[in-house]
Design an enzyme around this catalytic site. Sequence first.
Site, PDB file in Angstrom:
ATOM      1  N   LYS A 126       0.864  -1.189   0.000  1.00 16.31           N
ATOM      2  CA  LYS A 126       0.000   0.000   0.000  1.00 16.31           C
ATOM      3  C   LYS A 126       0.889   1.223   0.000  1.00 16.31           C
ATOM      4  O   LYS A 126       1.993   1.197   0.557  1.00 16.31           O
ATOM      5  CB  LYS A 126      -0.870   0.021   1.262  1.00 16.31           C
ATOM      6  CG  LYS A 126      -2.098   0.897   1.129  1.00 16.31           C
ATOM      7  CD  LYS A 126      -3.243   0.139   0.498  1.00 16.31           C
ATOM      8  CE  LYS A 126      -4.442   0.998   0.221  1.00 16.31           C
ATOM      9  NZ  LYS A 126      -5.589   0.149  -0.181  1.00 16.31           N
ATOM     10  N   ASP A 166      -6.959   4.265  -4.769  1.00 15.49           N
ATOM     11  CA  ASP A 166      -7.582   4.145  -3.454  1.00 15.49           C
ATOM     12  C   ASP A 166      -8.231   5.517  -3.208  1.00 15.49           C
ATOM     13  O   ASP A 166      -8.467   6.265  -4.165  1.00 15.49           O
ATOM     14  CB  ASP A 166      -6.524   3.781  -2.390  1.00 15.49           C
ATOM     15  CG  ASP A 166      -7.132   3.300  -1.076  1.00 15.49           C
ATOM     16  OD1 ASP A 166      -7.565   2.141  -1.010  1.00 15.49           O
ATOM     17  OD2 ASP A 166      -7.200   4.079  -0.100  1.00 15.49           O
TER      18      ASP A 166
HETATM   19  O1  2IT Z   1      -8.017  -1.484  -0.853  1.00 22.48           O
HETATM   20  C1  2IT Z   1      -7.942  -2.024  -1.963  1.00 22.48           C
HETATM   21  O2  2IT Z   1      -8.100  -3.237  -2.123  1.00 22.48           O
HETATM   22  C2  2IT Z   1      -7.645  -1.161  -3.118  1.00 22.48           C
HETATM   23  N1  2IT Z   1      -7.518   0.047  -2.950  1.00 22.48           N
HETATM   24  C3  2IT Z   1      -7.446  -1.760  -4.481  1.00 22.48           C
HETATM   25  C4  2IT Z   1      -6.072  -2.290  -4.633  1.00 22.48           C
HETATM   26  C5  2IT Z   1      -5.720  -2.756  -6.020  1.00 22.48           C
HETATM   27  O3  2IT Z   1      -4.538  -3.054  -6.203  1.00 22.48           O
HETATM   28  O4  2IT Z   1      -6.576  -2.822  -6.897  1.00 22.48           O
END
Ligand code: 2IT
Length: 445
Positions: A126, A166
């Site tokens: 993340k 996100d």
């Molecule tokens: O919290 C999540 O699963 C997302 N923001 C999507 C992450 C993604 O790599 O599609």
Amino acid sequence: MDSKMKAFMDGVRQHNPGEDEFLQAVQEVVESIWDFYQQNPAWQKASLLERMVEPERVVMFRVPWVDDRGDVKVNRGYRVEFNSAIGPYKGGIRFHSSVNLSGLKFLGFEQTFKNSLTSLPMGGGKGGSDFNPRGKSDMEIMRFCQAFMAELFRHIGPNTDVPAGDIGVGGREIGYMFGMYKKLRNEFTGVFTGKGREYGGSQVRPEATGFGAIYFVREMLALKQDDLKGKTIALSGFGNVAWGAALKATELGAKVVTISGPDGYIYDAEGISGAKINYMLELRASNMDVVAPYAEKFGAQFFPGKKPWEQAVDIAIPCAIQNELNENDARMLIDKGCKLIAEASNMGCTAEAATLAAAEITFAPGKAVNAGGVAVSGLEMSQNNMRIDWTREEIDAKLQQIMTNIHQTCARYGKEPSGKINYIKGANIGGFVKVAEAMMAQGVV
Ligand code: 2IT
């Protein structure tokens, strides 16, 4: 709490002082898997859990950029590369004033188990910045994204770490970041997901988190011989997740009566459907971070400074941000007849709210409910690597199958003697097993 577990958690707390959100996420997982973990001495000998709560790598960097007035601004950028046991680091990038290391560590940790639940080969990561997009011009957004990528580009790659959107990062921001990555590396690869359709984006990716959440809720109801027809639903937020959830819930015959923003919430007794759902996209694009204009445009009620959890509804689905639904909110919802709370936001409920809802009604955690988003990201990676483009119908069918499978996994590991499913336990053990086995197979690395 078991004394060994308490000692373990005390150690994690001492090692990560002040990181409340990260500790909350770790505590939930550790409580869920503890008994299961104790049954496997080889895992303990390998200090698997100790390794799992430590990110493989954290990158923090300065992001200097120039605003429209010519003033130099400085934000902080992050990428938490949490776990790559089952695939390249994968997870979104968040631009929000609340972003800090604790928040991103909690999100990267959760992402590891969520991605495992999808059954696709993706590790957990993340990233983000404390940059606040509210009120920024399009050019300011572009310059910020470019400045952010000027450092992040050296840490990511299609086989290393694949970011996505996100909170505060949608198609526009991904376009600017992807463009900068391509320029700096001089290569066109699927290094981001959530890209525009014109340059490698997948069908259904914008809708996937919301659609997946509603498919998951449909499975939860089906187990009780029930369905979504005629159900009233409270959603929070008005971004990508709430938008997709409103579209699918309405299509399946439910009535969505609330959305919310930092300014308060909207109650629309007639239901948020059709053009009203699309209006959410306009609100979002305005960059003002408010929902109040909806009330004037469609003649609905607006409750300034309040959260939607005070309304009587059948189902509540938090779609905004962590800890947005607390114990009092859960109490109010349950007392007014709510039968199901499903987190579409990551850790949308406080630990107390989740415990209360799980005990008295039906509750499912974000890492299961919202996994549809990253699942379709996984499908985007596959399509990019194969240089093909699946149809909308193909992706939607795969998404439905993945959500059904995740529900089955939750039932398999979370079924209690009473027959009730403990979705928190089911999702945590279900996500844990594959990561644990992959780490064991790969030795101490
Ligand atoms: O919290 C999540 O699963 C997302 N923001 C999507 C992450 C993604 O790599 O599609």
